[in-house]
Design a protein around this motif. Sequence first.
Motif, PDB file in Angstrom:
ATOM      1  N   GLU A 188      20.109  54.015  25.505  1.00 26.08           N
ATOM      2  CA  GLU A 188      19.496  54.487  24.271  1.00 26.08           C
ATOM      3  C   GLU A 188      18.794  55.794  24.593  1.00 26.08           C
ATOM      4  O   GLU A 188      17.818  55.782  25.337  1.00 26.08           O
ATOM      5  N   PRO A 189      19.280  56.915  24.102  1.00 26.99           N
ATOM      6  CA  PRO A 189      18.756  58.205  24.564  1.00 26.99           C
ATOM      7  C   PRO A 189      17.246  58.343  24.379  1.00 26.99           C
ATOM      8  O   PRO A 189      16.691  57.997  23.333  1.00 26.99           O
ATOM      9  N   ILE A 190      16.616  58.804  25.431  1.00 27.06           N
ATOM     10  CA  ILE A 190      15.169  59.038  25.405  1.00 27.06           C
ATOM     11  C   ILE A 190      14.935  60.174  26.392  1.00 27.06           C
ATOM     12  O   ILE A 190      15.573  60.209  27.439  1.00 27.06           O
ATOM     13  N   SER A 191      14.085  61.113  26.050  1.00 28.99           N
ATOM     14  CA  SER A 191      13.907  62.242  26.963  1.00 28.99           C
ATOM     15  C   SER A 191      13.049  61.817  28.136  1.00 28.99           C
ATOM     16  O   SER A 191      12.240  60.895  28.018  1.00 28.99           O
ATOM     17  N   LEU A 192      13.252  62.501  29.273  1.00 28.84           N
ATOM     18  CA  LEU A 192      12.503  62.143  30.476  1.00 28.84           C
ATOM     19  C   LEU A 192      11.009  62.285  30.228  1.00 28.84           C
ATOM     20  O   LEU A 192      10.204  61.459  30.638  1.00 28.84           O
ATOM     21  N   ARG A 193      10.662  63.325  29.511  1.00 24.67           N
ATOM     22  CA  ARG A 193       9.263  63.576  29.233  1.00 24.67           C
ATOM     23  C   ARG A 193       8.645  62.425  28.442  1.00 24.67           C
ATOM     24  O   ARG A 193       7.580  61.920  28.755  1.00 24.67           O
ATOM     25  N   HIS A 194       9.392  62.017  27.443  1.00 27.73           N
ATOM     26  CA  HIS A 194       8.928  60.929  26.600  1.00 27.73           C
ATOM     27  C   HIS A 194       8.816  59.640  27.420  1.00 27.73           C
ATOM     28  O   HIS A 194       7.851  58.894  27.321  1.00 27.73           O
ATOM     29  N   PHE A 195       9.835  59.441  28.258  1.00 29.15           N
ATOM     30  CA  PHE A 195       9.871  58.256  29.109  1.00 29.15           C
ATOM     31  C   PHE A 195       8.641  58.219  30.013  1.00 29.15           C
ATOM     32  O   PHE A 195       7.950  57.211  30.115  1.00 29.15           O
ATOM     33  N   LEU A 196       8.367  59.370  30.642  1.00 34.80           N
ATOM     34  CA  LEU A 196       7.226  59.412  31.554  1.00 34.80           C
ATOM     35  C   LEU A 196       5.915  59.252  30.795  1.00 34.80           C
ATOM     36  O   LEU A 196       5.006  58.549  31.233  1.00 34.80           O
ATOM     37  N   ASP A 197       5.851  59.900  29.631  1.00 36.79           N
ATOM     38  CA  ASP A 197       4.637  59.784  28.823  1.00 36.79           C
ATOM     39  C   ASP A 197       4.351  58.340  28.479  1.00 36.79           C
ATOM     40  O   ASP A 197       3.239  57.847  28.610  1.00 36.79           O
ATOM     41  N   ASN A 198       5.419  57.653  28.065  1.00 38.95           N
ATOM     42  CA  ASN A 198       5.281  56.244  27.732  1.00 38.95           C
ATOM     43  C   ASN A 198       4.941  55.424  28.954  1.00 38.95           C
ATOM     44  O   ASN A 198       4.114  54.522  28.897  1.00 38.95           O
ATOM     45  N   GLY A 199       5.650  55.756  30.055  1.00 38.12           N
ATOM     46  CA  GLY A 199       5.497  54.972  31.276  1.00 38.12           C
ATOM     47  C   GLY A 199       4.095  55.033  31.833  1.00 38.12           C
ATOM     48  O   GLY A 199       3.581  54.057  32.354  1.00 38.12           O
ATOM     49  N   PHE A 200       3.468  56.199  31.697  1.00 41.16           N
ATOM     50  CA  PHE A 200       2.155  56.349  32.306  1.00 41.16           C
ATOM     51  C   PHE A 200       1.035  56.283  31.288  1.00 41.16           C
ATOM     52  O   PHE A 200      -0.078  56.697  31.567  1.00 41.16           O
ATOM     53  N   LYS A 201       1.386  55.756  30.118  1.00 37.60           N
ATOM     54  CA  LYS A 201       0.365  55.644  29.079  1.00 37.60           C
ATOM     55  C   LYS A 201      -0.742  54.723  29.579  1.00 37.60           C
ATOM     56  O   LYS A 201      -0.508  53.597  29.988  1.00 37.60           O
ATOM     57  N   GLY A 202      -1.935  55.222  29.565  1.00 40.31           N
ATOM     58  CA  GLY A 202      -3.067  54.382  29.968  1.00 40.31           C
ATOM     59  C   GLY A 202      -3.152  54.155  31.465  1.00 40.31           C
ATOM     60  O   GLY A 202      -3.933  53.339  31.919  1.00 40.31           O
TER      61      GLY A 202
END
Lengths: 373, 258, 273
Positions: C190-204
């Motif tokens: 499911e396409p997701i940008s790396l930036r978005h992925f990292l942002d989500n991944g490191f949220k909090g």
Amino acid sequence: MSKAFRLGVLIVAALFILGAGIFWIGNNEMRFRSKYRLNADFQNVAGLAEGAEVRIAGVRKGTVRRIDLPQRPGQKVRVEMDLDSDTHRLVRHDSPAAIHADGLMGDEYVKISMGSTEASAVQDNETLQGAQPVEISDLIDKANGILDTAGGAMQSVNQTADSLSSITSKINSGAGTVGALINDRKLYQNVNQSTTELQEDLEAVKHNFLLSHFFNQRGYEDSAELTKYEIGQLPGRPAVRKFSWPARQIFDKPDTAKLKGEKALREAGAFLQSNPFGLAVVAGYSDMEGDIAKEKVLTEARAMVVRDYLVKNFKMDDTRIKTIGIGKSPDANAAGIAVLVYPTGTALPGPVAQSTGAARSTGANAQAASHSQ
Amino acid sequence: MSQTRSNPNAASVEIRDLRKSFGDQKVLNGITFIVSHGRTVAVLGRSGTGKSVLLKLLVGLQAPDSGSIRVAGEEITGLDPYALNRIRKQMGFLFQQAALYDSLTVAQNVAFPLRNTTLSENDRQEKVRELLSSVGLKEEHFAKMPAEISGGMQKRVGLARALALDPAILLLDEPTAGLDPISAAEIGNLITELKRRRGITAVVVTHDIQGAKTFSDTLVLLNDGHLVAQGTFDDLRKSKNEFAARFLGNGDHVSNGR
Amino acid sequence: MTGSISTLAPPAARPGGGKNDLKIVVVSVFEWFGELGIFCARLFRAFTSPYEVSELIHQCDETGSKSLPLVALAGAATGVVLSLQTRDSLIHFGAKSMLPAIIAYSVIKESGPVITGLIVSGRVGAGIGAELGSMRVTEQIDAMEVSAVDPFRFLVATRVLACVLMMPLLTLCADACAIVSGWIADTLAEPISLRHFLDNGFKGARFSDFIPPTLKTLGFGFIIGIVACFQGMRTSGGTEGVGRAATSSVVLSSLFVILADVIFVRLILMIYS
Ligand SMILES: Nc1ncnc2c1ncn2[C@@H]1O[C@H](COP(=O)(O)OP(=O)(O)OP(=O)(O)O)[C@@H](O)[C@H]1O
Ligand SMILES: [Mg+2]
């Protein structure tokens, strides 16, 4: 490749990753941005966690640093937040803080709204007033409450209808006095009022984000719209032309009124555009499965949606196009939609005579009337 | 101590009543002998009598069960590793199997003991070259790995490495084993030369009786964990000890035996 | 004790030979730990000048850069597997948006360090065990000792230090590979940008979430280095002994890495919560 080169690759890669990690996490912790501290007091934080986002006007601008339980019962839970200093000018003394969730399953976050222009800017470490958060369970309770009210209203409608019929019979039978008539008049107003309230309740339920989603998916928003052009029954004479399609060709799901195969409708549109006609009725019907009331609404909605499509895309006299939701039709073996064209001279039938439910009330009709102006 | 007449720093080796056993096997059973400064002793004995074990005890690689070992007047049994290292810097050791570092080239092997000295890189290379030529190794082999040279060459590289720190005491375990007669003679000459020029003290374990005769002052003969005879080649040959006479190939026995 | 390493030869009791007496096993286990303790003490005294810098660099190359491809590959594989597996489960729970965070957290907190620890103990542990073992049986270590070069300083200290220093670096690389490959697997589904992925991944995320798990690999490195060197240095019994040393280095160092991880995790949780 020399030893030093290989080692250098490893060290540079690791340092780069470390740096990137510090940057990303640091962004989150905002260690490297200037920030200030704000507090908000809540009765209940609805599962908000430390490290959660803080959004100002919907923009992510901070994190929840700590959540402290109160010392004694009756006091509030204190939420400590770190905010970017560029939000300092937006957050005012009277800015309300609230706890929201990202959708049904999403994380809780603190939402701080911009304050009024007159109010003074917040100080560092100031405490905002927190609104009572809406919890999903509360929402469901509320929805249940509305449905209960709706149920109650239906009962009262039934009761009033009963009373009305008894009054009518009394009038018919010559019974009753002027005082009784005045009484009846009040009764009539009561009926109006209660049904309007019910209508509002239902609209409120639909506009709730949870349920509006449900309605949106079905291709229509407002139940009042459904019956705007509805006729009570088909004219007695035979149609000169009949177009019909199975529902699955036109709509995207068996239970929605969202158009998918609208191209198929062009044939009917072109016919109506180029041929004179007295009346055209878009009829929605369904097979014998499913809940009667639901199927009725669905077929009404489908007819409405198809009518909209035809009117918007083809030139014709749109006062002469009506809809009818047949609901369960014993002579249909599958759900479908039909356009029946009647010759010039066919009388326009009046609006729907007998209501299919409380939703289609005087209020709704009044609304429909004002719309068609 | 009476034997160390010369200066107090004399590089002498004194062994008294040395005992060593592995489990139930008594390998050395009370060995006493003294190598005075500037002397060369050849240790002879049948295979498996404990000659190599004796050398390892002398350098502190193994601890004796009892007895005393004095190197340059200092008791080395029970010494801590750091004091032991100080003494070891005066010693050169050649292992029976050469024990070259197989991840280093020939030249690096010889340079290894020099790593913590103050020598400049150039001096170090010069010294390595000198040492390797003195044991008769050609320049073309300097950059090879130990696995790429012959067993005899490995032995000679090991000897060069033992000589790297200009030791006052040399402990050599069969320096000429596996060498052709000419190379063996060259090694013998090298030892004699070292003794003459630098007054080196040496304990040489060998099976090469002719060599021992030429380069050693004294011979020590071991058998069954005991020192059976001690003295110059001629002393031993003429001794009444039958084992010594047989071992040194007192013509009659050997030829009669054949 | 004369200070000679030879006295650290393995205990006489070798299981498998005679009767498998429980007592002998217990005694040899305690002996093993006792000798390991002596070994550590000896090692710590070896961290003095002169420092064997060039040998240390050589060992860093051996343990670090030469393990990098393997560690990166293992990390990438972990990331893909995590992504595929977790995605499947999360869809069931309707919490697909948690995927980046789950990958980031589980990789950095646990999978990355442990996978790296196991890979390094396999590759480097076996290497050190076999190398020191063969140096021991061919008397190269004795030769070093008589050259007045302390094998603890030259061989053991450099290898242990190299393991300690390289483990966190390798772990960071493994983490990065795992997260990027996790992203690739995710974005293919499911396409997701790396930036978005990292942002989500490191949220909090906080430093205290990620720094201690990376630093615990210093401990893993020490365990791998010390166990492998110990097993190598106490090798006896010729070529077969070298094989045993290599095998036991790998087995024991992996085992102790996992056991130590349990303790480290508990400790980190205790300190940071
Ligand atoms: N580490 C050890 N453990 C057990 N026994 C040993 C050990 N080292 C040597 N031995 C035993 O000590 C005895 C003497 O061995 P050593 O190597 O000293 O013989 P050697 O006199 O040098 O023989 P060679 O002339 O063949 O070299 C041998 O029987 C050997 O089995
Ligand atoms: Mg021998």
